[in-house]
Design an enzyme around this catalytic site. Sequence first.
Site, PDB file in Angstrom:
ATOM      1  N   ALA A  10       0.824  -1.220   0.000  1.00 44.80           N
ATOM      2  CA  ALA A  10       0.000   0.000   0.000  1.00 44.80           C
ATOM      3  C   ALA A  10       0.856   1.267   0.000  1.00 44.80           C
ATOM      4  CB  ALA A  10      -0.923  -0.005   1.214  1.00 44.80           C
TER       5      ALA A  10
ATOM      6  N   ASP B  60      20.762   4.031  -8.696  1.00 40.64           N
ATOM      7  CA  ASP B  60      22.034   4.763  -8.742  1.00 40.64           C
ATOM      8  C   ASP B  60      22.679   4.635 -10.132  1.00 40.64           C
ATOM      9  OD1 ASP B  60      22.048   5.234  -5.733  1.00 40.64           O
ATOM     10  OD2 ASP B  60      21.911   3.067  -5.863  1.00 40.64           O
TER      11      ASP B  60
ATOM     12  N   ARG C  34      20.761   6.873 -12.407  1.00 46.01           N
ATOM     13  CA  ARG C  34      21.099   8.282 -12.130  1.00 46.01           C
ATOM     14  C   ARG C  34      22.446   8.648 -12.751  1.00 46.01           C
ATOM     15  NH1 ARG C  34      19.027   7.919  -5.807  1.00 46.01           N
ATOM     16  NH2 ARG C  34      16.883   8.597  -6.222  1.00 46.01           N
TER      17      ARG C  34
ATOM     18  N   HIS D  41      24.288   1.852  -1.222  1.00 49.26           N
ATOM     19  CA  HIS D  41      23.268   2.805  -1.683  1.00 49.26           C
ATOM     20  C   HIS D  41      23.195   3.924  -0.640  1.00 49.26           C
ATOM     21  CE1 HIS D  41      19.687   4.505  -3.385  1.00 49.26           C
ATOM     22  NE2 HIS D  41      18.994   4.288  -2.287  1.00 49.26           N
TER      23      HIS D  41
HETATM   24  P1  NAD Z   1       5.992   4.247   2.051  1.00 49.15           P
HETATM   25  O1  NAD Z   1       6.034   4.671   3.475  1.00 49.15           O
HETATM   26  O2  NAD Z   1       5.155   5.005   1.099  1.00 49.15           O
HETATM   27  O3  NAD Z   1       5.533   2.735   1.963  1.00 49.15           O
HETATM   28  C1  NAD Z   1       6.094   1.738   2.747  1.00 49.15           C
HETATM   29  C2  NAD Z   1       4.998   0.725   3.000  1.00 49.15           C
HETATM   30  O4  NAD Z   1       5.596  -0.369   3.685  1.00 49.15           O
HETATM   31  C3  NAD Z   1       3.868   1.270   3.898  1.00 49.15           C
HETATM   32  O5  NAD Z   1       2.618   1.050   3.258  1.00 49.15           O
HETATM   33  C4  NAD Z   1       4.013   0.465   5.177  1.00 49.15           C
HETATM   34  O6  NAD Z   1       2.772   0.196   5.823  1.00 49.15           O
HETATM   35  C5  NAD Z   1       4.669  -0.812   4.649  1.00 49.15           C
HETATM   36  N1  NAD Z   1       5.363  -1.593   5.671  1.00 49.15           N
HETATM   37  C6  NAD Z   1       6.050  -1.145   6.759  1.00 49.15           C
HETATM   38  N2  NAD Z   1       6.501  -2.183   7.482  1.00 49.15           N
HETATM   39  C7  NAD Z   1       6.137  -3.294   6.822  1.00 49.15           C
HETATM   40  C8  NAD Z   1       6.309  -4.684   7.075  1.00 49.15           C
HETATM   41  N3  NAD Z   1       6.958  -5.134   8.155  1.00 49.15           N
HETATM   42  N4  NAD Z   1       5.800  -5.562   6.190  1.00 49.15           N
HETATM   43  C9  NAD Z   1       5.135  -5.129   5.091  1.00 49.15           C
HETATM   44  N5  NAD Z   1       4.917  -3.830   4.808  1.00 49.15           N
HETATM   45  C10 NAD Z   1       5.421  -2.932   5.653  1.00 49.15           C
HETATM   46  O7  NAD Z   1       7.508   4.187   1.548  1.00 49.15           O
HETATM   47  P2  NAD Z   1       8.031   4.094   0.036  1.00 49.15           P
HETATM   48  O8  NAD Z   1       8.218   5.471  -0.483  1.00 49.15           O
HETATM   49  O9  NAD Z   1       7.222   3.122  -0.734  1.00 49.15           O
HETATM   50  O10 NAD Z   1       9.513   3.517   0.307  1.00 49.15           O
HETATM   51  C11 NAD Z   1       9.701   2.209   0.787  1.00 49.15           C
HETATM   52  C12 NAD Z   1      11.172   1.978   1.126  1.00 49.15           C
HETATM   53  O11 NAD Z   1      11.958   2.032  -0.053  1.00 49.15           O
HETATM   54  C13 NAD Z   1      11.783   3.012   2.067  1.00 49.15           C
HETATM   55  O12 NAD Z   1      12.619   2.363   3.009  1.00 49.15           O
HETATM   56  C14 NAD Z   1      12.588   3.889   1.149  1.00 49.15           C
HETATM   57  O13 NAD Z   1      13.636   4.556   1.823  1.00 49.15           O
HETATM   58  C15 NAD Z   1      13.103   2.846   0.190  1.00 49.15           C
HETATM   59  N6  NAD Z   1      13.640   3.325  -1.083  1.00 49.15           N
HETATM   60  C16 NAD Z   1      14.734   2.684  -1.575  1.00 49.15           C
HETATM   61  C17 NAD Z   1      15.283   3.070  -2.782  1.00 49.15           C
HETATM   62  C18 NAD Z   1      16.498   2.364  -3.324  1.00 49.15           C
HETATM   63  O14 NAD Z   1      17.039   2.785  -4.366  1.00 49.15           O
HETATM   64  N7  NAD Z   1      16.987   1.311  -2.691  1.00 49.15           N
HETATM   65  C19 NAD Z   1      14.703   4.115  -3.496  1.00 49.15           C
HETATM   66  C20 NAD Z   1      13.586   4.746  -2.974  1.00 49.15           C
HETATM   67  C21 NAD Z   1      13.061   4.348  -1.760  1.00 49.15           C
HETATM   68  C1  LMR Z   2      16.672   7.229  -3.066  1.00 47.27           C
HETATM   69  O1  LMR Z   2      17.861   7.072  -3.334  1.00 47.27           O
HETATM   70  O2  LMR Z   2      15.952   7.998  -3.728  1.00 47.27           O
HETATM   71  C2  LMR Z   2      16.064   6.456  -1.935  1.00 47.27           C
HETATM   72  O3  LMR Z   2      17.000   5.615  -1.333  1.00 47.27           O
HETATM   73  C3  LMR Z   2      15.357   7.301  -0.949  1.00 47.27           C
HETATM   74  C4  LMR Z   2      16.315   8.052  -0.055  1.00 47.27           C
HETATM   75  O4  LMR Z   2      16.156   7.972   1.166  1.00 47.27           O
HETATM   76  O5  LMR Z   2      17.196   8.719  -0.590  1.00 47.27           O
END
Ligand code: NAD
Ligand code: LMR
Length: 329
Positions: A14, A160, A163, A188
């Site tokens: 979600a 990355d 980017r 990352h």
């Molecule tokens: P968000 O808060 O919109 O969504 C996260 C969802 O995860 C929420 O709906 C929450 O209820 C759910 N959640 C939390 N704990 C959970 C669990 N134990 N089991 C299942 N679901 C759970 O966040 P988002 O913007 O979708 O980002 C999600 C993650 O991805 C963050 O940690 C963010 O930093 C990361 N992210 C990583 C990268 C990357 O390049 N690696 C890039 C962007 C975001």
């Molecule tokens: C990103 O690189 O956009 C994600 O990992 C979100 C963040 O916390 O920077």
Amino acid sequence: MSQAPVKVAVTGGAGHIAYSLLFRIIAGQLLGKETPVELRLLEITPAMKALEGVAMEIDDCASPLVSNIVMSDDPNVAFDGANICLLVGARPRGKGMNRSDLLAANGAIFAPQGKAINDHAADDVRVLVTGNPANTNTLIARTHAPDVPGSRFTSLMRLDHNRTIAQLSKKTGVPVGEIKKVAVWGNHSDTQYPDITNATIGGKPATEAVNDAEWLENTFIPTVAKRGGAIIEARGASSATSAANATAQHMHDLMLGSPEGDWVTMGVTSDGSYGVPEGLTFGMPCTTKNGEFEIVQGLEFSDYGKAKLAATIEELEAERAAVHELGLV
Ligand code: NAD
Ligand code: LMR
């Protein structure tokens, strides 16, 4: 479409990233337009109602690729029989935070999920961790899945990588499709090393096309490495669609193959290549085919590159020590 559906588990169903990712999956951007999928969506209990709304929208796309949708707040159910697990669900960072500030809050999510994958996923499971801090969360999940080969766990570094290409294209005016063999080494995080030493831009060595060490060190690398923070500052929320795009691309290329004449960056379990301590989840250039990857070998580093590699190794070692202290590995 006579093929059996591939069971794809997505956590955080979600959340913001999932809201882009799921619709890419059902449009065929994960496994192609001929492969049906069963979606197995995991959320925390308070978000189950919102998840139902997302599933209603998936239904309303009437995608011929969707064979079934399972929703659960229990990882043992969501990962049952899963062939692919996309671990997205975790808290995003806010303004002024480092991704490693999320270690304690998010790390605890990945131990039980690793165990549930170990106990319930399909024998051929492939796991990709997007939730931050993605490299060390991957290490945690893998540690709790001792029966699953470690190489099945990878972390997202493709954003990355993308980017890096985008910034090189802006600088040179060469279309992104003509930029090949960039690599992003390490974590990352701000210590990552976007590396163009072996890249080509419009068929020329990138080091000739961008012969500007000052720009590379002081503008290009910080822009790529700090892009996530810049997006949070500008948007008030962390990147979502570009992260979903990269998540789908990473798993697509792992399963169906990296582009001919190019490579992709993935966070993989180090086997000691390039002196990276074994067991760290580390961004490396890889070629991929049929769910397997090979780390590209034999690349050279300048003294500057060696120092960048050492800094990102040091940070990942510190993260490993921190989650060890927390009892997570
Ligand atoms: P968000 O808060 O919109 O969504 C996260 C969802 O995860 C929420 O709906 C929450 O209820 C759910 N959640 C939390 N704990 C959970 C669990 N134990 N089991 C299942 N679901 C759970 O966040 P988002 O913007 O979708 O980002 C999600 C993650 O991805 C963050 O940690 C963010 O930093 C990361 N992210 C990583 C990268 C990357 O390049 N690696 C890039 C962007 C975001
Ligand atoms: C990103 O690189 O956009 C994600 O990992 C979100 C963040 O916390 O920077």
